[in-house]
Design a protein around this motif. Structure first.
Motif, PDB file in Angstrom:
ATOM      1  N   ASP A 132      -1.823  -2.761   1.594  1.00  0.00           N
ATOM      2  CA  ASP A 132      -2.524  -2.238   2.754  1.00  0.00           C
ATOM      3  C   ASP A 132      -2.237  -0.755   2.887  1.00  0.00           C
ATOM      4  OD1 ASP A 132      -3.660  -4.616   3.403  1.00  0.00           O
ATOM      5  OD2 ASP A 132      -2.208  -5.152   4.955  1.00  0.00           O
ATOM      6  N   ALA A 133      -3.274   0.037   3.005  1.00  0.00           N
ATOM      7  CA  ALA A 133      -3.132   1.485   3.128  1.00  0.00           C
ATOM      8  C   ALA A 133      -3.767   1.945   4.426  1.00  0.00           C
ATOM      9  CB  ALA A 133      -3.782   2.191   1.939  1.00  0.00           C
ATOM     10  N   GLU A 134      -2.971   2.591   5.258  1.00  0.00           N
ATOM     11  CA  GLU A 134      -3.467   3.172   6.499  1.00  0.00           C
ATOM     12  C   GLU A 134      -4.037   4.550   6.176  1.00  0.00           C
ATOM     13  OE1 GLU A 134      -1.059   5.267   9.889  1.00  0.00           O
ATOM     14  OE2 GLU A 134      -0.948   3.078  10.213  1.00  0.00           O
ATOM     15  N   PHE A 135      -5.310   4.776   6.490  1.00  0.00           N
ATOM     16  CA  PHE A 135      -5.921   6.050   6.123  1.00  0.00           C
ATOM     17  C   PHE A 135      -6.429   6.855   7.316  1.00  0.00           C
ATOM     18  CE2 PHE A 135      -9.239   2.843   5.871  1.00  0.00           C
ATOM     19  CZ  PHE A 135     -10.363   3.446   6.410  1.00  0.00           C
ATOM     20  N   PHE A 136      -6.291   6.311   8.519  1.00  0.00           N
ATOM     21  CA  PHE A 136      -6.632   7.083   9.717  1.00  0.00           C
ATOM     22  C   PHE A 136      -5.793   6.534  10.865  1.00  0.00           C
ATOM     23  CE2 PHE A 136      -9.015   8.081  13.571  1.00  0.00           C
ATOM     24  CZ  PHE A 136      -9.309   9.427  13.375  1.00  0.00           C
ATOM     25  N   ARG A 137      -5.290   7.444  11.705  1.00  0.00           N
ATOM     26  CA  ARG A 137      -4.377   7.034  12.784  1.00  0.00           C
ATOM     27  C   ARG A 137      -4.644   7.884  14.012  1.00  0.00           C
ATOM     28  NH1 ARG A 137       0.544   4.323  12.779  1.00  0.00           N
ATOM     29  NH2 ARG A 137       2.061   4.964  14.359  1.00  0.00           N
ATOM     30  N   MET A 138      -4.679   7.235  15.177  1.00  0.00           N
ATOM     31  CA  MET A 138      -4.979   7.948  16.409  1.00  0.00           C
ATOM     32  C   MET A 138      -4.185   7.347  17.569  1.00  0.00           C
ATOM     33  SD  MET A 138      -8.671   8.437  18.320  1.00  0.00           S
ATOM     34  CE  MET A 138      -8.775   6.723  18.830  1.00  0.00           C
ATOM     35  N   ARG A 188      -7.145  10.003  -7.557  1.00  0.00           N
ATOM     36  CA  ARG A 188      -8.122  11.051  -7.260  1.00  0.00           C
ATOM     37  C   ARG A 188      -9.018  11.279  -8.454  1.00  0.00           C
ATOM     38  NH1 ARG A 188      -7.529  13.760  -2.595  1.00  0.00           N
ATOM     39  NH2 ARG A 188      -5.616  13.349  -1.415  1.00  0.00           N
ATOM     40  N   LEU A 189     -10.268  11.573  -8.194  1.00  0.00           N
ATOM     41  CA  LEU A 189     -11.250  11.811  -9.232  1.00  0.00           C
ATOM     42  C   LEU A 189     -11.282  13.294  -9.580  1.00  0.00           C
ATOM     43  CD1 LEU A 189     -14.039   9.642  -7.621  1.00  0.00           C
ATOM     44  CD2 LEU A 189     -12.778   9.045  -9.682  1.00  0.00           C
ATOM     45  N   PRO A 190     -11.226  13.640 -10.850  1.00  0.00           N
ATOM     46  CA  PRO A 190     -11.238  15.054 -11.223  1.00  0.00           C
ATOM     47  C   PRO A 190     -12.544  15.733 -10.832  1.00  0.00           C
ATOM     48  CG  PRO A 190     -11.529  13.644 -13.153  1.00  0.00           C
ATOM     49  CD  PRO A 190     -11.180  12.744 -12.026  1.00  0.00           C
ATOM     50  N   GLY A 191     -12.411  16.902 -10.231  1.00  0.00           N
ATOM     51  CA  GLY A 191     -13.581  17.681  -9.866  1.00  0.00           C
ATOM     52  C   GLY A 191     -14.278  17.225  -8.603  1.00  0.00           C
ATOM     53  N   VAL A 192     -13.693  16.262  -7.877  1.00  0.00           N
ATOM     54  CA  VAL A 192     -14.314  15.731  -6.663  1.00  0.00           C
ATOM     55  C   VAL A 192     -13.362  15.952  -5.490  1.00  0.00           C
ATOM     56  CG1 VAL A 192     -15.287  13.707  -5.523  1.00  0.00           C
ATOM     57  CG2 VAL A 192     -15.502  13.971  -8.009  1.00  0.00           C
ATOM     58  N   PRO A 193     -13.760  16.688  -4.460  1.00  0.00           N
ATOM     59  CA  PRO A 193     -12.884  16.887  -3.299  1.00  0.00           C
ATOM     60  C   PRO A 193     -12.747  15.593  -2.505  1.00  0.00           C
ATOM     61  CG  PRO A 193     -15.055  17.831  -2.886  1.00  0.00           C
ATOM     62  CD  PRO A 193     -15.053  17.393  -4.322  1.00  0.00           C
ATOM     63  N   GLN A 194     -11.511  15.156  -2.292  1.00  0.00           N
ATOM     64  CA  GLN A 194     -11.259  13.917  -1.560  1.00  0.00           C
ATOM     65  C   GLN A 194     -10.289  14.168  -0.421  1.00  0.00           C
ATOM     66  OE1 GLN A 194     -10.764  11.721  -5.698  1.00  0.00           O
ATOM     67  NE2 GLN A 194     -10.425  10.251  -4.038  1.00  0.00           N
ATOM     68  N   GLU A 195     -10.546  13.523   0.702  1.00  0.00           N
ATOM     69  CA  GLU A 195      -9.631  13.583   1.837  1.00  0.00           C
ATOM     70  C   GLU A 195      -8.464  12.628   1.637  1.00  0.00           C
ATOM     71  OE1 GLU A 195      -9.659  12.951   6.722  1.00  0.00           O
ATOM     72  OE2 GLU A 195     -11.476  12.615   5.544  1.00  0.00           O
ATOM     73  N   PHE A 196      -8.731  11.482   1.020  1.00  0.00           N
ATOM     74  CA  PHE A 196      -7.708  10.456   0.858  1.00  0.00           C
ATOM     75  C   PHE A 196      -7.380  10.244  -0.619  1.00  0.00           C
ATOM     76  CE2 PHE A 196     -10.299   9.064   4.615  1.00  0.00           C
ATOM     77  CZ  PHE A 196      -9.394   9.518   5.568  1.00  0.00           C
ATOM     78  N   GLY A 197      -6.239   9.631  -0.863  1.00  0.00           N
ATOM     79  CA  GLY A 197      -5.786   9.389  -2.224  1.00  0.00           C
ATOM     80  C   GLY A 197      -6.274   8.080  -2.797  1.00  0.00           C
ATOM     81  N   PHE A 198      -7.513   7.718  -2.486  1.00  0.00           N
ATOM     82  CA  PHE A 198      -8.107   6.520  -3.070  1.00  0.00           C
ATOM     83  C   PHE A 198      -9.613   6.709  -3.155  1.00  0.00           C
ATOM     84  CE2 PHE A 198      -7.745   5.479   1.522  1.00  0.00           C
ATOM     85  CZ  PHE A 198      -9.077   5.284   1.828  1.00  0.00           C
ATOM     86  N   SER A 230      -0.204   6.614  -7.122  1.00  0.00           N
ATOM     87  CA  SER A 230      -0.121   5.295  -6.500  1.00  0.00           C
ATOM     88  C   SER A 230       0.251   5.467  -5.042  1.00  0.00           C
ATOM     89  CB  SER A 230       0.920   4.423  -7.209  1.00  0.00           C
ATOM     90  OG  SER A 230       1.116   3.215  -6.518  1.00  0.00           O
ATOM     91  N   LEU A 231      -0.306   4.617  -4.196  1.00  0.00           N
ATOM     92  CA  LEU A 231       0.031   4.664  -2.777  1.00  0.00           C
ATOM     93  C   LEU A 231       1.311   3.913  -2.477  1.00  0.00           C
ATOM     94  CD1 LEU A 231      -3.434   4.246  -1.067  1.00  0.00           C
ATOM     95  CD2 LEU A 231      -2.241   6.315  -1.731  1.00  0.00           C
ATOM     96  N   GLY A 232       1.811   3.156  -3.461  1.00  0.00           N
ATOM     97  CA  GLY A 232       3.060   2.435  -3.257  1.00  0.00           C
ATOM     98  C   GLY A 232       2.864   1.148  -2.493  1.00  0.00           C
ATOM     99  N   GLY A 233       3.930   0.348  -2.396  1.00  0.00           N
ATOM    100  CA  GLY A 233       3.889  -0.889  -1.634  1.00  0.00           C
ATOM    101  C   GLY A 233       3.013  -1.945  -2.238  1.00  0.00           C
ATOM    102  N   ASP A 234       2.833  -1.958  -3.543  1.00  0.00           N
ATOM    103  CA  ASP A 234       1.946  -2.914  -4.178  1.00  0.00           C
ATOM    104  C   ASP A 234       2.478  -4.322  -4.049  1.00  0.00           C
ATOM    105  OD1 ASP A 234       0.518  -0.755  -4.951  1.00  0.00           O
ATOM    106  OD2 ASP A 234       1.317  -0.685  -6.990  1.00  0.00           O
ATOM    107  N   ASP A 235       1.555  -5.269  -3.855  1.00  0.00           N
ATOM    108  CA  ASP A 235       1.963  -6.659  -3.850  1.00  0.00           C
ATOM    109  C   ASP A 235       1.858  -7.204  -5.258  1.00  0.00           C
ATOM    110  OD1 ASP A 235      -0.686  -7.200  -4.396  1.00  0.00           O
ATOM    111  OD2 ASP A 235      -1.177  -7.807  -2.341  1.00  0.00           O
ATOM    112  N   GLN A 236       2.031  -8.512  -5.406  1.00  0.00           N
ATOM    113  CA  GLN A 236       2.045  -9.098  -6.737  1.00  0.00           C
ATOM    114  C   GLN A 236       0.710  -8.964  -7.445  1.00  0.00           C
ATOM    115  OE1 GLN A 236       2.680 -13.327  -6.550  1.00  0.00           O
ATOM    116  NE2 GLN A 236       1.293 -13.600  -4.825  1.00  0.00           N
ATOM    117  N   HIS A 237      -0.365  -8.678  -6.720  1.00  0.00           N
ATOM    118  CA  HIS A 237      -1.673  -8.522  -7.336  1.00  0.00           C
ATOM    119  C   HIS A 237      -2.001  -7.052  -7.586  1.00  0.00           C
ATOM    120  CE1 HIS A 237      -2.404 -12.768  -6.657  1.00  0.00           C
ATOM    121  NE2 HIS A 237      -2.139 -12.608  -5.380  1.00  0.00           N
TER     122      HIS A 237
END
Length: 365
Positions: free
Chosen positions: A80-86, A178-188, A69-76
């Protein structure tokens, strides 16, 4: 974005407005624009100007194992998940009453969720650019400038096939994990959910499509919800295919997907010895056609399984997962034609050997 005052400076302080050159984006290509800071009644010092990409992520709802889980879940259940920052500027001095413009070029990651297909925004999905200014070490976060993220050409080929085959868009979301067997950069990962073509409506409740891309290749994950209640008598069947973007653009996806669904339907067919008639009353019980799809007939019967040269399973990963699937998601019905798909029928088209590549070892569902 409308110009907003920077709260760290109080009344009379500078304001900021981020302007995108275009609200349209494609994974792997940059977003360009300007951050405009308007000076207030006195000079101001801003430590950093930061841009980030943000999407809404739902908490993992089961299915595949090993999801976090990315945490910070709302009631639903979403957050909001920040996945790139510059950082686009450091040590910015803004003179009183003057406008300072900072041009930027923001790279869009390959795994950025798709939020618009065929020019139509997908309900329930959002990606935006957030501007954050660091003043005296404290962040001052702004609102999101929405971005419409279109599919890659390789992804569009798959979506075109979904429209051609008569799938109907159901809903979409972005889930933590994360999906098993699939390389992912992000946790979603993103799920696009479709009602199946009428010819499969009696044996498959819905089909979920997930893309995971990088600069060199595309992973296509299909999951069929057979929804017969119980791990051993129904559940999900998933297939995973990996290929280059170039290969994806020349693949006969309509044939491959039809072949995969045909195999799923065969595995889902009830045993007549136990009273199964091969028709689910929940779908109308007539010739396997769901009235929700307009009762349209199938597409010219079941094609054969002719092999397509040049693939032969080379370079592909295969995964299967089963399990009791989550409940229905949210979202309105959109015609699959909104995916920019051309109409058509299969006729006698041969099913590629890639249909078999979607499966690993036979499942026992």
């Amino acid at each position: 974005m409308f110009s907003r005052m920077l709260s760290a400076f109080g009344i009379g302080g500078p304001s900021v407005d981020t302007v995108l050159d275009s609200p349209h984006a494609v994974p792997g290509q940059p977003i360009t624009g300007q951050v405009r800071v308007q000076g207030g009644s006195s000079d101001a010092e801003i430590g950093q100007v930061v841009l980030s990409l943000v999407t809404q992520v739902e908490a993992g709802r089961g299915g595949f194992s090993g999801f976090g889980s990315l945490g910070g879940d709302d009631q639903h259940g979403g957050s909001d998940a920040e996945f790139f920052r510059m950082v686009v500027q450091q040590g910015l001095r803004v003179p009183a009453g003057q406008l300072v413009s900072i041009p930027f070029q923001l790279s869009v990651p390959w795994e950025t969720p798709i939020t618009a297909v065929g020019g139509a925004a997908l309900p329930g999905l959002s990606v935006g650019v957030r501007t954050e200014l660091i003043v005296s070490g404290a962040p001052d976060k702004g609102d999101l400038d929405p971005v419409l993220v279109a599919p890659l050409p390789s992804q569009n080929k798959v979506l075109d096939a979904f429209g051609q085959l008569g799938f109907s868009f159901r809903s979409a979301d972005v889930e933590a994990g994360r999906l098993p067997g699939v390389p992912q950069e992000f946790g979603f990962y993103q799920e696009l959910e479709f009602f199946p073509p009428a010819q499969f409506a009696g044996s498959v409740n819905q089909v979920e499509l997930t893309f995971v891309a990088n600069a060199n290749e595309l992973h296509v994950i299909l999951e069929a919800d057979r929804g017969r209640g119980g791990f051993s008598s129904g559940g999900d069947t998933a297939g995973h295919l990996r290929l280059s973007h170039q290969e994806a653009q020349v693949t006969d996806w309509a044939a491959a997907i039809t072949g995969w669904l045909t195999q799923v339907a065969e595995r889902s067919r009830p045993n007549p010895a136990f009273g199964g008639a091969g028709q689910n009353p929940a779908f109308g019980g007539h010739n396997g056609h769901n009235p929700a799809f307009g009762g349209q007939p199938g597409y010219g019967g079941q094609p054969g399984y002719g092999g397509q040269p040049g693939y032969g399973g080379r370079g592909y990963d295969h995964d299967q997962q089963q399990g009791q699937r989550r409940g229905a998601g949210m979202g309105g019905m959109l015609a699959a034609g909104a995916a920019g798909a051309a109409g058509g029928v299969l006729g006698g088209m041969a099913i590629s050997s890639m249909a078999d590549d979607f499966f690993g070892d036979d499942d026992e569902g």
